[in-house]
Design an enzyme around this catalytic site. Structure first.
Site, PDB file in Angstrom:
ATOM      1  N   HIS A  50     -41.353  33.330 -12.412  1.00 47.36           N
ATOM      2  CA  HIS A  50     -42.025  33.558 -11.136  1.00 47.36           C
ATOM      3  C   HIS A  50     -41.031  33.592  -9.984  1.00 47.36           C
ATOM      4  O   HIS A  50     -41.420  33.448  -8.822  1.00 47.36           O
ATOM      5  CB  HIS A  50     -43.076  32.475 -10.912  1.00 47.36           C
ATOM      6  CG  HIS A  50     -44.145  32.478 -11.960  1.00 47.36           C
ATOM      7  ND1 HIS A  50     -45.295  33.239 -11.864  1.00 47.36           N
ATOM      8  CD2 HIS A  50     -44.221  31.854 -13.164  1.00 47.36           C
ATOM      9  CE1 HIS A  50     -46.032  33.066 -12.943  1.00 47.36           C
ATOM     10  NE2 HIS A  50     -45.407  32.221 -13.751  1.00 47.36           N
TER      11      HIS A  50
ATOM     12  N   LYS B  34      -9.926  21.324  -1.102  1.00 49.83           N
ATOM     13  CA  LYS B  34      -9.808  19.874  -0.907  1.00 49.83           C
ATOM     14  C   LYS B  34      -8.638  19.547   0.013  1.00 49.83           C
ATOM     15  O   LYS B  34      -8.737  18.685   0.891  1.00 49.83           O
ATOM     16  CB  LYS B  34      -9.632  19.183  -2.259  1.00 49.83           C
ATOM     17  CG  LYS B  34     -10.899  19.136  -3.103  1.00 49.83           C
ATOM     18  CD  LYS B  34     -10.621  18.855  -4.564  1.00 49.83           C
ATOM     19  CE  LYS B  34      -9.937  17.549  -4.792  1.00 49.83           C
ATOM     20  NZ  LYS B  34      -9.763  17.257  -6.240  1.00 49.83           N
TER      21      LYS B  34
ATOM     22  N   GLU C 116     -15.701  26.787 -14.293  1.00 49.47           N
ATOM     23  CA  GLU C 116     -14.487  26.033 -13.992  1.00 49.47           C
ATOM     24  C   GLU C 116     -13.451  26.233 -15.094  1.00 49.47           C
ATOM     25  O   GLU C 116     -12.246  26.182 -14.845  1.00 49.47           O
ATOM     26  CB  GLU C 116     -14.811  24.545 -13.820  1.00 49.47           C
ATOM     27  CG  GLU C 116     -13.712  23.764 -13.124  1.00 49.47           C
ATOM     28  CD  GLU C 116     -14.146  22.370 -12.696  1.00 49.47           C
ATOM     29  OE1 GLU C 116     -14.443  22.174 -11.500  1.00 49.47           O
ATOM     30  OE2 GLU C 116     -14.202  21.471 -13.560  1.00 49.47           O
TER      31      GLU C 116
END
EC number: 5.3.1.9
Length: 541
Positions: free
Chosen positions: A377, A506, A346
């Protein structure tokens, strides 16, 4: 600065061909020459391709790039976040020396100290049971409602410092997906639950939607009058907080010079303070302040944030490595990679320079990771043998909090050391073939199988070692990475402290809500969006 970058790039081909195994064999002092410490915190960068020549160029890059000048502008309260005309002073929140910090000619430290004291009083009262719920029962559970910087920091730090929890249980709700808050509410009782609503403007859609759900949870069970006993807020919108029904004495503010992803040190850290207590929260601030002082005072070649940032820039913008793996060998740091993902991406995920021109080259990398040994793993296969070079950053404590499980911690340490060594040295074809023939495989088959067991090595990693994951150590680690992001942002020539990239989606979501609700047509949207709206509507019926 560009000339230095070009000099570094001219060595890139040779650097990528650097045989780190040979470099260590030729220089018995390589570790001591390319590692630095701040008290018990050790940063080993000897397993990168950095050599004396590259280090000199990187130091020169910092000088010509104006990193030290920009650093002092930040600490002095200059509005370096120029797109929003704001100072950048999260460092003032942990200014334990209490020296004056001026913004527009006013010392902000009295206000910082006042909020910290109010937080401490409230936290102590909740922890001791002096402040109770509406029915007179003590608070046993605290649910923080926030998103982004109002969530990631508190979640990460609260998990990391679990051995220091001696207050109410802490829970966190962020996602607007109703499943998130529904699952958390099943774990608590209304009579003994406190909600903290963390939103500077008290308008964040995700946070306020969840807050209304929480309010209904209390009001339906205990009545409207109970709301004031079960809520607190971290906000500056006092009128909206009052309208919600939260007592002004339970509202804790912060300032526009505190960015969300840098706000764990502010009142946003209230759930952490309630969990670990004001004294330990103070030690958390102390650790960060120690790094602030180190960042300002240590010469570049001994300065952990400077070196980390310079090497990060070198990996991204000179060698072209697109990602960075954060690999803490500590299960309690399970959310640290996600926290750094927001902090870094950000901040430095920008395509325009401070001059308004396109970034020349690359800006911030993709940051990701998981705690070890789980990652071994899962995705380490690609880090070791994939076609992309992924710089890895390991972190490990010398001591754990479970002395009875010392052997398990020794296994953890052996694994992190093995991974950093394996990335550096790799395994040659001859070594792979010998391993196979020693196990009885015939020569022809070994020639066929061995290439699949070759590790090229020369894959860069940095390892951090420290005594124990205490509040002080965590504060130090976070501040180290904050300043690393700052250094890289200065070198990328971008503004690391705005985040306009979060806005467009947004805005479009607000316009799409009536379409999703069936109140408006999707005709003004592209055919893909129209098709998705129709498919979802069909399935929802």
């Amino acid at each position: 600065m560009n000339a230095i970058v070009e000099q570094l790039k001219s060595t890139a081909a040779a650097t990528k061909a650097t045989d780190l195994r040979a470099a260590f064999a030729a220089d018995a002092q390589r570790f001591s020459r390319f590692s630095v410490s701040l008290d018990d915190l050790l940063m080993d960068y000897s397993k990168t391709a950095v050599n004396d020549e590259i280090l000199k160029l990187l130091v020169k890059l910092a000088e010509e790039g104006g990193v030290e000048r920009k650093r002092e502008e930040m600490f002095s309260g200059k509005a370096i976040n120029f797109t929003e005309d704001r100072a950048v002073l999260h460092t003032a929140l942990r200014n334990r020396s209490n020296t004056p910090v001026l913004v527009d000619g006013k010392d902000v430290m009295p206000d910082v100290n006042a909020v910290l004291a109010a937080m401490g009083k409230f936290a102590d009262d909740i922890r001791s049971g002096a402040l109770k719920g509406a029915t007179g029962k003590a608070i046993t559970d605290v649910i923080n409602i926030g998103i982004g910087g109002s969530d990631l920091g508190p979640v990460m730090a609260t998990l990391a410092l679990a051995p220091f929890h001696d207050g109410p249980r802490a829970h966190f709700v962020s996602n607007i997906d109703g499943a998130h808050i529904a699952d958390i509410l099943k774990l608590v009782q209304p009579e003994t639950t406190l909600f903290i609503v963390a939103s500077k403007t008290f308008t964040t859609v995700e946070t306020m939607t969840n807050a209304q759900t929480a309010r209904s949870f209390i009001a339906k069970s205990l009545g409207e009058a109970a709301v004031q006993h079960h809520f607190a807020a971290v906000s500056t919108a006092l009128d909206k907080v009052a309208a919600f029904g939260i007592d002004s004495a339970r509202v804790f503010g912060f300032w526009d010079w505190v960015g969300g992803r840098y706000s764990i040190w502010s009142a946003i850290g209230l759930p952490l303070m309630i969990a670990i207590g004001p004294e330990n929260f103070g030690k958390f601030l102390d650790g960060a302040h120690a790094v602030d002082n180190h960042f300002r005072q240590a010469p570049v070649t001994e300065n952990l944030p400077m070196l980390l940032g310079l090497i990060g820039f070198y990996h991204r913008n000179v060698l072209g490595y697109p990602t960075r793996a954060i690999l803490p060998y500590d299960q309690r740091l399970s959310r640290f990679p996600a926290y750094l993902q927001q902090l870094d991406m950000e901040s430095n995920g920008k395509g325009v320079t401070i001059d308004g021109t396109p970034v020349d080259g690359n800006s911030g990398p993709v940051v990701w990771g998981e705690p070890g040994t789980n990652g071994q793993h899962a995705f380490y296969q690609l880090i070791h043998q994939g076609t992309s070079i992924i710089p890895a950053e390991f972190m490990i404590a010398a001591n754990a909090f479970e002395p009875e499980l010392r052997h398990q911690h020794q296994l953890l340490i052996s694994n992190v050391l093995a991974q950093s060594e394996a990335l550096m040295k790799g395994r040659t074809f001859a070594e792979a073939k010998k391993q196979l023939t020693d196990k009885g495989m015939d020569d022809k088959k070994a020639d066929f199988i061995a290439p699949h067991r070759v590790f090229t090595g020369n894959r860069p990693s940095i390892t951090f070692v420290y005594d124990k994951l205490t509040p002080y150590a965590l504060g130090r680690l976070i501040a180290l990475y904050e300043h690393r992001v700052f250094v890289e942002g200065v070198l990328f020539r971008i503004n690391s402290f705005d985040q306009w990239g979060v806005e467009l989606g947004k805005e479009l979501a607000t316009g799409l809500l009536p379409v999703v609700e069936g109140k408006e047509s999707a005709a003004s949207h592209d055919s893909s969006t129209q098709g998705l709206v129709a498919a979802l509507a069909k399935l929802a019926k």
